[in-house]
Motif scaffolding. Structure first.
Motif: not given
Ligand SMILES: [Zn+2]
Length: 222
Positions: A41, A55, A119-120
């Motif tokens: 992101h 995130e 990522h989360l």
């Protein structure tokens, strides 16, 4: 001349017996490895978020911790992004498709030995735990994922297993890589940990250990 020969012989013998042990120090265990870190992101795409916790920001922090850890082990590290912008660097008309396309190009451009997309996760079910994803058709990806998972497990306590997937970033890249969901932002406990720089460092160490185990497993032919 005759007297010289025994000396030469002795010298050769001594150098064989006392041959210096050239070992790669553990701090240089990933020397010559090129690794791309891809913080998921960024920019207009915050990824998962809870309140003011986004995130994309935490992905970047985890990648910075990873960069430091992996560099201390001798690896050469590149990041797909180093600030709060996505790959298009636009602040209008966000396009996930454009972002992902450019991300994949950038990863392959470095011709890395491997890449990690960080990522989360988020869920409304209270789920928690890290999970490593690999491209479903990649045996090497699976092997890398398993090594990283095994190493992360004592830190994150996850009960999840590695999972095959066809996420664009692992499917479209030419390079070997995995996508790591380091934990669930939606879980209050885990969110607290993921926000702490100490925990980010622990994640970085465990992921780096997993990468080392992966290379060791290749060398030992296991
Ligand atoms: Zn994400």
């Amino acid at each position: 001349m005759k007297k010289v020969i025994p000396f030469v012989f002795m010298f050769a013998l001594c150098s064989l017996i006392f041959k210096p042990v050239i070992s790669v120090s553990s701090s240089q265990s990933l020397a010559k490895k090129v690794i791309v870190l891809d913080p998921g992101h960024g920019g207009m795409d915050n990824g998962a978020n809870v309140g003011k916790v986004n995130e994309d920001e935490l992905n970047l922090k985890i990648c910075f911790a990873l960069k430091e850890e992996l560099e201390s082990r001798g690896a050469t590290i590149y990041l797909t992004r180093t600030d709060d912008q996505d790959m298009t660097k636009r602040d209008y008309n966000y396009s996930k498709q454009d972002d992902m396309y450019l991300r994949v190009l950038k990863i392959d451009e470095y011709k890395p030995d491997l890449f990690l997309s960080i990522h989360l996760n988020s869920s409304s079910s209270g789920a928690w735990g890290s999970q490593v994803f690999y491209y479903q058709n990649s045996q090497e990806g699976k092997r890398l994922a398993q090594n990283i998972h095994d190493s992360m497990k004592p830190v994150t306590g996850t009960r999840k297993n590695i999972s095959p997937c066809s996420f664009y970033v692992v499917r479209a890249t030419q390079s070997l890589g995995v996508l790591i969901e380091c934990g669930f932002l939606s879980n209050e406990n885990e969110r607290g940990q993921l926000k702490s720089s100490k925990y980010q460092k622990k994640l970085a160490v465990s992921i780096s250990d997993g990468i080392e185990s992966y290379y060791q497993s290749l060398n030992s032919g296991v």
